[in-house]
Design a protein around this motif. Structure first.
Motif, mmCIF file in Angstrom:
data_model
loop_
_atom_site.group_PDB
_atom_site.id
_atom_site.type_symbol
_atom_site.label_atom_id
_atom_site.label_comp_id
_atom_site.label_asym_id
_atom_site.label_seq_id
_atom_site.Cartn_x
_atom_site.Cartn_y
_atom_site.Cartn_z
ATOM 1 N N THR A 1 0.950 -1.119 0.342
ATOM 2 C CA THR A 1 0.052 -0.278 0.040
ATOM 3 C C THR A 1 1.248 1.458 -0.020
ATOM 4 N N ARG A 2 -0.177 2.383 -0.498
ATOM 5 C CA ARG A 2 1.161 3.826 -0.279
ATOM 6 C C ARG A 2 1.108 3.881 0.750
ATOM 7 N N LEU A 3 1.849 3.985 1.235
ATOM 8 C CA LEU A 3 1.584 4.663 2.832
ATOM 9 C C LEU A 3 3.054 4.025 3.709
ATOM 10 N N GLY A 4 3.066 4.322 4.572
ATOM 11 C CA GLY A 4 4.445 3.896 5.713
ATOM 12 C C GLY A 4 5.977 3.598 4.709
ATOM 13 N N GLY A 5 6.329 2.846 5.515
ATOM 14 C CA GLY A 5 7.721 1.688 4.853
ATOM 15 C C GLY A 5 7.770 1.312 3.791
ATOM 16 N N PHE A 6 6.353 1.243 2.911
ATOM 17 C CA PHE A 6 6.229 0.715 1.917
ATOM 18 C C PHE A 6 7.168 1.821 0.582
ATOM 19 N N LEU A 7 6.474 3.435 0.947
ATOM 20 C CA LEU A 7 7.646 3.963 0.358
ATOM 21 C C LEU A 7 9.048 4.232 0.346
ATOM 22 N N ASP A 8 9.818 3.112 1.251
ATOM 23 C CA ASP A 8 10.748 3.140 1.038
ATOM 24 C C ASP A 8 11.325 2.395 0.780
ATOM 25 N N LEU A 9 10.434 1.002 0.768
ATOM 26 C CA LEU A 9 11.315 -0.246 0.343
ATOM 27 C C LEU A 9 11.063 -0.282 -0.946
ATOM 28 N N VAL A 10 9.741 0.262 -1.315
ATOM 29 C CA VAL A 10 8.980 -0.376 -3.441
ATOM 30 C C VAL A 10 9.677 0.898 -3.648
ATOM 31 N N GLU A 11 9.808 0.620 -5.152
ATOM 32 C CA GLU A 11 9.857 1.433 -6.263
ATOM 33 C C GLU A 11 8.293 1.186 -7.665
ATOM 34 N N ASP A 12 7.959 1.772 -6.663
ATOM 35 C CA ASP A 12 6.155 2.234 -7.616
ATOM 36 C C ASP A 12 6.368 1.779 -8.735
ATOM 37 N N GLY A 13 5.924 0.867 -9.714
ATOM 38 C CA GLY A 13 6.187 0.120 -11.276
ATOM 39 C C GLY A 13 7.262 -0.331 -11.367
ATOM 40 N N VAL A 14 8.585 -0.593 -10.076
ATOM 41 C CA VAL A 14 9.653 -1.214 -10.664
ATOM 42 C C VAL A 14 10.066 -2.085 -10.012
ATOM 43 N N SER A 15 10.120 -2.217 -8.730
ATOM 44 C CA SER A 15 10.489 -3.679 -7.788
ATOM 45 C C SER A 15 8.861 -4.045 -7.522
ATOM 46 N N GLY A 16 7.740 -3.171 -7.630
ATOM 47 C CA GLY A 16 6.296 -3.949 -7.029
ATOM 48 C C GLY A 16 5.837 -2.649 -7.897
ATOM 49 N N TYR A 17 4.624 -2.651 -6.422
ATOM 50 C CA TYR A 17 3.536 -2.183 -7.326
ATOM 51 C C TYR A 17 2.894 -1.494 -5.622
ATOM 52 N N LEU A 18 2.283 0.014 -5.960
ATOM 53 C CA LEU A 18 1.860 -0.115 -5.378
ATOM 54 C C LEU A 18 0.397 0.421 -4.716
ATOM 55 N N VAL A 19 -0.265 0.248 -4.010
ATOM 56 C CA VAL A 19 -2.021 0.569 -4.611
ATOM 57 C C VAL A 19 -2.634 1.451 -3.350
ATOM 58 N N ASP A 20 -3.823 2.479 -2.983
ATOM 59 C CA ASP A 20 -3.986 3.054 -2.104
ATOM 60 C C ASP A 20 -4.216 1.479 -0.651
ATOM 61 N N GLY A 21 -4.499 2.042 0.724
ATOM 62 C CA GLY A 21 -5.215 1.123 0.642
ATOM 63 C C GLY A 21 -6.972 0.974 1.506
ATOM 64 N N HIS A 22 -7.373 -0.214 1.767
ATOM 65 C CA HIS A 22 -8.392 -0.484 1.631
ATOM 66 C C HIS A 22 -9.475 -0.708 -0.260
ATOM 67 N N ASP A 23 -8.473 -1.304 -0.761
ATOM 68 C CA ASP A 23 -8.516 -0.794 -2.478
ATOM 69 C C ASP A 23 -8.426 -1.909 -2.795
ATOM 70 N N SER A 24 -9.488 -2.878 -2.327
ATOM 71 C CA SER A 24 -9.111 -4.701 -3.064
ATOM 72 C C SER A 24 -9.114 -4.869 -4.264
ATOM 73 N N ARG A 25 -9.827 -3.589 -5.388
ATOM 74 C CA ARG A 25 -10.087 -3.557 -6.944
ATOM 75 C C ARG A 25 -8.559 -4.160 -7.132
ATOM 76 N N GLY A 26 -8.235 -2.524 -6.699
ATOM 77 C CA GLY A 26 -6.978 -2.306 -7.502
ATOM 78 C C GLY A 26 -5.584 -3.390 -6.854
ATOM 79 N N LEU A 27 -5.546 -3.783 -5.546
ATOM 80 C CA LEU A 27 -4.834 -4.878 -5.067
ATOM 81 C C LEU A 27 -4.857 -6.212 -6.745
ATOM 82 N N ALA A 28 -6.405 -6.611 -6.804
ATOM 83 C CA ALA A 28 -6.712 -7.729 -7.628
ATOM 84 C C ALA A 28 -5.903 -7.131 -9.408
ATOM 85 N N GLU A 29 -6.047 -5.755 -9.803
ATOM 86 C CA GLU A 29 -5.202 -5.132 -10.753
ATOM 87 C C GLU A 29 -3.627 -5.213 -10.808
ATOM 88 N N ALA A 30 -2.983 -5.283 -9.842
ATOM 89 C CA ALA A 30 -1.584 -5.338 -9.106
ATOM 90 C C ALA A 30 -1.233 -6.510 -9.188
#
Length: 363
Positions: A284-313
Protein backbone atom coordinates in the motif's frame (compact mmCIF):
# COMPACT_ATOMS: atom_id res chain seq x y z
CA UNK A 1 36.43 3.93 24.34
CA UNK A 2 33.46 1.56 24.29
CA UNK A 3 29.95 3.01 24.41
CA UNK A 4 27.62 0.85 26.49
CA UNK A 5 24.11 0.84 25.00
CA UNK A 6 21.12 -0.71 26.76
CA UNK A 7 18.40 -1.74 24.28
CA UNK A 8 14.92 -1.64 25.86
CA UNK A 9 12.07 -3.52 24.21
CA UNK A 10 9.69 -6.48 24.46
CA UNK A 11 10.72 -9.89 25.70
CA UNK A 12 9.22 -12.67 27.81
CA UNK A 13 8.26 -14.76 24.77
CA UNK A 14 6.75 -11.98 22.67
CA UNK A 15 7.05 -12.48 18.88
CA UNK A 16 7.12 -10.27 15.82
CA UNK A 17 7.34 -6.49 15.58
CA UNK A 18 9.89 -4.89 17.90
CA UNK A 19 10.83 -8.30 19.33
CA UNK A 20 12.10 -9.26 15.86
CA UNK A 21 14.09 -6.01 15.64
CA UNK A 22 15.79 -6.69 18.98
CA UNK A 23 16.58 -10.23 17.90
CA UNK A 24 18.36 -8.84 14.81
CA UNK A 25 20.30 -6.36 16.96
CA UNK A 26 21.36 -9.13 19.33
CA UNK A 27 22.68 -11.16 16.42
CA UNK A 28 24.71 -8.10 15.32
CA UNK A 29 26.58 -7.82 18.64
CA UNK A 30 29.91 -8.68 17.04
CA UNK A 31 29.68 -5.91 14.45
CA UNK A 32 28.64 -3.40 17.12
CA UNK A 33 31.59 -4.54 19.21
CA UNK A 34 34.06 -3.97 16.36
CA UNK A 35 32.73 -0.40 16.14
CA UNK A 36 33.27 0.18 19.86
CA UNK A 37 29.64 -0.26 20.96
CA UNK A 38 28.73 -2.84 23.60
CA UNK A 39 25.02 -3.67 23.45
CA UNK A 40 22.94 -5.27 26.19
CA UNK A 41 19.20 -5.83 26.42
CA UNK A 42 16.42 -5.18 28.90
CA UNK A 43 13.16 -7.04 28.22
CA UNK A 44 9.79 -5.53 29.11
CA UNK A 45 6.58 -7.51 29.51
CA UNK A 46 3.18 -6.79 27.94
CA UNK A 47 0.42 -5.29 30.09
CA UNK A 48 -2.12 -8.08 29.71
CA UNK A 49 -3.46 -8.12 33.27
CA UNK A 50 -3.01 -6.72 36.78
CA UNK A 51 -0.27 -9.23 37.51
CA UNK A 52 1.83 -7.83 34.65
CA UNK A 53 1.42 -4.30 36.02
CA UNK A 54 2.55 -5.41 39.46
CA UNK A 55 5.50 -7.33 38.00
CA UNK A 56 6.50 -4.24 36.04
CA UNK A 57 6.52 -2.10 39.18
CA UNK A 58 8.04 -4.61 41.59
CA UNK A 59 10.40 -6.61 39.35
CA UNK A 60 11.08 -4.78 36.09
CA UNK A 61 11.66 -1.32 37.54
CA UNK A 62 14.39 -2.38 40.04
CA UNK A 63 16.02 -4.58 37.39
CA UNK A 64 15.97 -1.69 34.95
CA UNK A 65 17.69 0.60 37.45
CA UNK A 66 20.49 -1.94 37.92
CA UNK A 67 20.91 -2.39 34.16
CA UNK A 68 20.80 1.35 33.45
CA UNK A 69 23.50 2.18 35.99
CA UNK A 70 25.95 0.17 33.86
CA UNK A 71 24.93 1.90 30.57
CA UNK A 72 26.03 5.11 28.85
CA UNK A 73 23.06 5.29 26.46
CA UNK A 74 19.57 3.81 26.89
CA UNK A 75 17.78 3.06 23.62
CA UNK A 76 13.98 2.80 23.87
CA UNK A 77 12.13 0.87 21.14
CA UNK A 78 8.60 2.30 21.23
CA UNK A 79 5.21 1.47 19.76
CA UNK A 80 1.76 2.71 20.82
CA UNK A 81 -0.55 1.88 23.76
CA UNK A 82 1.15 -0.15 26.53
CA UNK A 83 4.56 -0.02 24.86
CA UNK A 84 4.51 3.78 24.94
CA UNK A 85 3.52 4.04 28.63
CA UNK A 86 6.09 1.42 29.73
CA UNK A 87 8.92 3.07 27.83
CA UNK A 88 7.99 6.55 29.06
CA UNK A 89 8.11 5.40 32.69
CA UNK A 90 11.53 3.84 32.10
CA UNK A 91 12.68 6.94 30.19
CA UNK A 92 11.97 9.09 33.27
CA UNK A 93 14.05 6.73 35.40
CA UNK A 94 16.93 6.80 32.89
CA UNK A 95 16.96 10.60 32.83
CA UNK A 96 16.89 10.79 36.63
CA UNK A 97 19.97 8.55 36.58
CA UNK A 98 21.67 11.01 34.22
CA UNK A 99 21.77 8.73 31.17
CA UNK A 100 21.66 9.73 27.51
CA UNK A 101 18.58 8.35 25.75
CA UNK A 102 17.41 7.35 22.29
CA UNK A 103 13.72 7.15 21.26
CA UNK A 104 13.00 4.89 18.28
CA UNK A 105 9.46 4.61 16.93
CA UNK A 106 8.36 1.33 15.34
CA UNK A 107 4.63 2.04 14.96
CA UNK A 108 2.90 3.16 11.79
CA UNK A 109 -0.21 3.99 13.81
CA UNK A 110 1.43 6.23 16.43
CA UNK A 111 0.03 9.50 15.07
CA UNK A 112 -3.54 8.20 15.28
CA UNK A 113 -2.85 6.81 18.76
CA UNK A 114 -1.76 10.25 19.94
CA UNK A 115 -4.64 12.04 18.20
CA UNK A 116 -7.16 9.75 19.92
CA UNK A 117 -5.39 9.90 23.30
CA UNK A 118 -6.20 12.13 26.25
CA UNK A 119 -4.41 15.43 26.89
CA UNK A 120 -1.99 13.91 29.42
CA UNK A 121 -0.81 11.25 26.96
CA UNK A 122 -0.26 13.89 24.26
CA UNK A 123 1.81 15.91 26.76
CA UNK A 124 3.89 12.85 27.68
CA UNK A 125 4.50 12.07 24.01
CA UNK A 126 5.75 15.59 23.39
CA UNK A 127 8.10 15.41 26.37
CA UNK A 128 9.41 11.96 25.44
CA UNK A 129 10.17 12.91 21.84
CA UNK A 130 11.49 16.41 22.46
CA UNK A 131 13.58 15.76 25.58
CA UNK A 132 15.33 12.59 24.49
CA UNK A 133 18.83 12.97 23.03
CA UNK A 134 18.16 11.31 19.69
CA UNK A 135 14.98 10.31 17.84
CA UNK A 136 15.03 7.51 15.26
CA UNK A 137 12.25 6.48 12.88
CA UNK A 138 12.31 3.27 10.86
CA UNK A 139 11.12 4.97 7.67
CA UNK A 140 10.96 8.43 6.10
CA UNK A 141 7.17 8.87 6.49
CA UNK A 142 7.41 8.01 10.20
CA UNK A 143 10.25 10.53 10.57
CA UNK A 144 8.05 13.24 9.06
CA UNK A 145 5.31 12.35 11.54
CA UNK A 146 7.73 12.76 14.47
CA UNK A 147 9.56 15.86 13.30
CA UNK A 148 6.91 18.38 14.39
CA UNK A 149 7.48 17.27 18.03
CA UNK A 150 11.25 17.59 17.70
CA UNK A 151 12.46 21.16 18.34
CA UNK A 152 16.17 20.40 18.66
CA UNK A 153 17.72 18.27 15.90
CA UNK A 154 16.35 16.24 13.01
CA UNK A 155 14.76 12.82 13.34
CA UNK A 156 17.13 10.13 12.05
CA UNK A 157 15.94 7.37 9.71
CA UNK A 158 17.34 3.89 10.37
CA UNK A 159 15.57 0.99 8.69
CA UNK A 160 15.31 -2.57 9.94
CA UNK A 161 17.34 -5.65 9.08
CA UNK A 162 16.42 -9.06 7.69
CA UNK A 163 19.48 -11.15 8.53
CA UNK A 164 18.09 -14.60 7.71
CA UNK A 165 16.83 -13.50 4.31
CA UNK A 166 19.94 -11.46 3.54
CA UNK A 167 22.35 -14.31 4.27
CA UNK A 168 20.24 -17.46 3.95
CA UNK A 169 17.91 -16.98 1.01
CA UNK A 170 20.18 -18.51 -1.69
CA UNK A 171 20.35 -21.86 0.13
CA UNK A 172 16.66 -22.21 1.05
CA UNK A 173 14.68 -24.90 -0.81
CA UNK A 174 11.44 -23.55 -2.31
CA UNK A 175 8.17 -25.17 -1.31
CA UNK A 176 6.61 -27.57 -3.80
CA UNK A 177 3.27 -26.15 -4.96
CA UNK A 178 0.78 -27.17 -7.66
CA UNK A 179 -0.24 -23.59 -8.53
CA UNK A 180 1.34 -20.13 -8.21
CA UNK A 181 0.76 -18.58 -4.83
CA UNK A 182 0.84 -15.19 -3.21
CA UNK A 183 2.83 -15.01 0.03
CA UNK A 184 1.48 -13.03 2.99
CA UNK A 185 3.44 -12.87 6.27
CA UNK A 186 2.24 -10.98 9.32
CA UNK A 187 -0.43 -10.80 11.98
CA UNK A 188 -3.79 -12.21 10.90
CA UNK A 189 -5.74 -8.97 11.21
CA UNK A 190 -7.73 -6.36 9.32
CA UNK A 191 -4.89 -3.87 9.91
CA UNK A 192 -2.58 -5.96 7.73
CA UNK A 193 -5.12 -5.90 4.90
CA UNK A 194 -5.84 -9.63 4.92
CA UNK A 195 -9.54 -9.01 4.21
CA UNK A 196 -8.72 -6.97 1.08
CA UNK A 197 -6.26 -9.62 -0.07
CA UNK A 198 -8.85 -12.39 0.25
CA UNK A 199 -11.42 -10.33 -1.66
CA UNK A 200 -8.89 -9.49 -4.38
CA UNK A 201 -7.96 -13.16 -4.85
CA UNK A 202 -11.64 -14.18 -4.91
CA UNK A 203 -12.16 -11.65 -7.72
CA UNK A 204 -9.19 -13.02 -9.67
CA UNK A 205 -10.32 -16.63 -9.24
CA UNK A 206 -13.76 -15.67 -10.59
CA UNK A 207 -11.94 -14.20 -13.58
CA UNK A 208 -10.20 -17.53 -14.23
CA UNK A 209 -6.84 -17.14 -12.45
CA UNK A 210 -5.64 -20.39 -10.87
CA UNK A 211 -3.91 -18.96 -7.81
CA UNK A 212 -3.88 -19.29 -4.05
CA UNK A 213 -2.70 -17.37 -1.00
CA UNK A 214 -0.36 -18.82 1.59
CA UNK A 215 -0.49 -17.05 4.93
CA UNK A 216 2.35 -17.17 7.48
CA UNK A 217 1.60 -15.64 10.86
CA UNK A 218 -0.38 -15.92 14.05
CA UNK A 219 -3.83 -14.72 15.01
CA UNK A 220 -7.44 -15.92 14.93
CA UNK A 221 -6.91 -18.52 12.21
CA UNK A 222 -10.39 -20.06 12.50
CA UNK A 223 -12.01 -16.69 11.90
CA UNK A 224 -9.98 -16.09 8.76
CA UNK A 225 -10.63 -19.60 7.52
CA UNK A 226 -14.36 -18.86 7.78
CA UNK A 227 -13.90 -15.57 5.89
CA UNK A 228 -11.95 -17.36 3.14
CA UNK A 229 -14.67 -20.04 2.91
CA UNK A 230 -17.35 -17.34 2.62
CA UNK A 231 -15.55 -16.10 -0.51
CA UNK A 232 -15.30 -19.64 -1.91
CA UNK A 233 -11.58 -19.88 -1.19
CA UNK A 234 -11.49 -22.63 1.44
CA UNK A 235 -8.93 -24.60 -0.63
CA UNK A 236 -7.10 -21.55 -1.97
CA UNK A 237 -6.13 -19.80 1.28
CA UNK A 238 -3.58 -21.94 3.13
CA UNK A 239 -2.59 -21.00 6.69
CA UNK A 240 1.00 -21.98 7.46
CA UNK A 241 1.15 -20.68 11.05
CA UNK A 242 4.27 -19.05 12.48
CA UNK A 243 7.34 -19.68 10.30
CA UNK A 244 10.97 -18.83 10.89
CA UNK A 245 14.43 -19.87 9.74
CA UNK A 246 14.71 -21.94 6.56
CA UNK A 247 10.98 -22.73 6.57
CA UNK A 248 10.18 -19.04 6.23
CA UNK A 249 12.75 -18.53 3.47
CA UNK A 250 11.39 -21.51 1.54
CA UNK A 251 7.89 -20.04 1.96
CA UNK A 252 9.03 -16.81 0.28
CA UNK A 253 11.09 -18.41 -2.46
CA UNK A 254 8.25 -20.68 -3.57
CA UNK A 255 5.89 -17.73 -4.15
CA UNK A 256 5.14 -15.75 -7.30
CA UNK A 257 4.88 -12.51 -5.35
CA UNK A 258 4.60 -11.06 -1.85
CA UNK A 259 1.52 -9.07 -0.88
CA UNK A 260 0.96 -7.05 2.30
CA UNK A 261 -1.86 -4.49 1.81
CA UNK A 262 -1.50 -2.96 5.30
CA UNK A 263 -3.65 -0.08 6.49
CA UNK A 264 -0.55 1.30 8.23
CA UNK A 265 3.05 0.06 8.28
CA UNK A 266 6.01 1.68 9.99
CA UNK A 267 8.62 -0.33 8.05
CA UNK A 268 7.70 -3.85 6.98
CA UNK A 269 10.34 -6.45 7.92
CA UNK A 270 8.40 -9.18 6.09
CA UNK A 271 8.44 -7.03 2.95
CA UNK A 272 12.23 -6.66 3.20
CA UNK A 273 12.60 -10.42 3.74
CA UNK A 274 10.57 -11.06 0.59
CA UNK A 275 12.72 -8.58 -1.37
CA UNK A 276 15.92 -10.33 -0.24
CA UNK A 277 14.32 -13.55 -1.52
CA UNK A 278 13.79 -12.01 -4.97
CA UNK A 279 10.02 -11.47 -4.82
CA UNK A 280 8.16 -8.53 -6.34
CA UNK A 281 5.99 -6.77 -3.74
CA UNK A 282 2.42 -5.54 -3.83
CA UNK A 283 1.80 -3.18 -0.91
CA UNK A 284 0.00 0.00 0.00
CA UNK A 285 1.02 3.58 -0.71
CA UNK A 286 2.01 4.48 2.85
CA UNK A 287 4.60 4.16 5.62
CA UNK A 288 7.61 1.95 5.11
CA UNK A 289 6.45 0.72 1.69
CA UNK A 290 7.39 4.14 0.30
CA UNK A 291 11.02 3.56 1.34
CA UNK A 292 11.16 -0.11 0.35
CA UNK A 293 9.25 -0.46 -2.92
CA UNK A 294 9.81 1.49 -6.13
CA UNK A 295 6.27 1.61 -7.52
CA UNK A 296 6.15 0.10 -11.00
CA UNK A 297 9.81 -0.92 -10.79
CA UNK A 298 10.22 -3.50 -7.99
CA UNK A 299 6.51 -3.94 -7.30
CA UNK A 300 3.23 -2.07 -7.13
CA UNK A 301 1.72 0.20 -4.50
CA UNK A 302 -2.03 0.71 -4.26
CA UNK A 303 -4.30 2.75 -2.03
CA UNK A 304 -5.27 1.20 1.30
CA UNK A 305 -8.64 -0.60 1.54
CA UNK A 306 -8.73 -0.91 -2.28
CA UNK A 307 -9.32 -4.58 -3.08
CA UNK A 308 -10.05 -3.82 -6.75
CA UNK A 309 -6.77 -1.96 -7.24
CA UNK A 310 -5.03 -4.75 -5.34
CA UNK A 311 -6.50 -7.35 -7.69
CA UNK A 312 -5.26 -5.45 -10.75
CA UNK A 313 -1.72 -5.15 -9.35
CA UNK A 314 -1.61 -8.86 -8.45
CA UNK A 315 -2.99 -9.74 -11.88
CA UNK A 316 -0.07 -8.03 -13.65
CA UNK A 317 2.40 -10.25 -11.80
CA UNK A 318 0.39 -13.47 -11.95
CA UNK A 319 -0.25 -13.18 -15.69
CA UNK A 320 3.38 -12.40 -16.58
CA UNK A 321 5.87 -14.54 -14.64
CA UNK A 322 8.87 -13.05 -16.47
CA UNK A 323 7.75 -9.53 -15.57
CA UNK A 324 7.35 -10.66 -11.95
CA UNK A 325 10.84 -12.14 -11.97
CA UNK A 326 12.38 -8.95 -13.38
CA UNK A 327 10.68 -6.85 -10.72
CA UNK A 328 11.85 -9.25 -8.03
CA UNK A 329 15.46 -8.95 -9.25
CA UNK A 330 15.26 -5.16 -9.07
CA UNK A 331 13.85 -5.41 -5.53
CA UNK A 332 16.69 -7.73 -4.52
CA UNK A 333 19.28 -5.22 -5.73
CA UNK A 334 17.50 -2.44 -3.81
CA UNK A 335 17.46 -4.55 -0.63
CA UNK A 336 21.16 -5.34 -0.99
CA UNK A 337 22.03 -1.71 -1.73
CA UNK A 338 19.94 0.10 0.89
CA UNK A 339 19.14 -2.36 3.69
CA UNK A 340 22.15 -4.59 4.28
CA UNK A 341 22.58 -5.33 7.98
CA UNK A 342 26.12 -3.93 8.00
CA UNK A 343 24.95 -0.50 6.80
CA UNK A 344 22.03 -0.48 9.27
CA UNK A 345 24.40 -1.21 12.18
CA UNK A 346 26.71 1.58 10.97
CA UNK A 347 23.80 4.05 11.14
CA UNK A 348 23.03 3.02 14.71
CA UNK A 349 26.68 3.39 15.65
CA UNK A 350 26.77 6.92 14.21
CA UNK A 351 23.74 7.86 16.32
CA UNK A 352 25.27 6.42 19.49
CA UNK A 353 28.58 8.22 18.91
CA UNK A 354 26.86 11.57 18.44
CA UNK A 355 24.75 11.07 21.57
CA UNK A 356 27.70 9.90 23.66
CA UNK A 357 29.98 12.70 22.44
CA UNK A 358 27.34 15.28 23.29
CA UNK A 359 26.92 13.75 26.75
CA UNK A 360 30.66 13.80 27.47
CA UNK A 361 31.00 17.40 26.30
CA UNK A 362 28.22 18.49 28.69
CA UNK A 363 29.78 16.83 31.73
Amino acid sequence: MSIRVLQVGPGHGQQGGIASVLSQLARSREQFGRAGVAVSFFETRGFRNLGDLLAFALIDMPSFVRATIRADVVHFHVSERGSFYRKFALFVVARLLGKRTVFQLHSGNFERFIQDADRVTRLLAGLFIDKTDCVIAVSTPIAKCLQHWRRTDAVQVVGNMALDAEHGAPTATPLACSRPYIAFAGRLSEAKGLDELIRAVADLVRRGRDIEVRVAGTGDMLRWQRIAAAHGLDERVVFEGWLDGNAKLAFYRGARLFCMPSHFESFGIATLEAMFCGLPVVGTRLGGFLDLVEDGVSGYLVDGHDSRGLAEAICKLVDDPEHAMRMGCVGLVRAQTCFRAASIVDRYVDCYRRVDTRGRSER
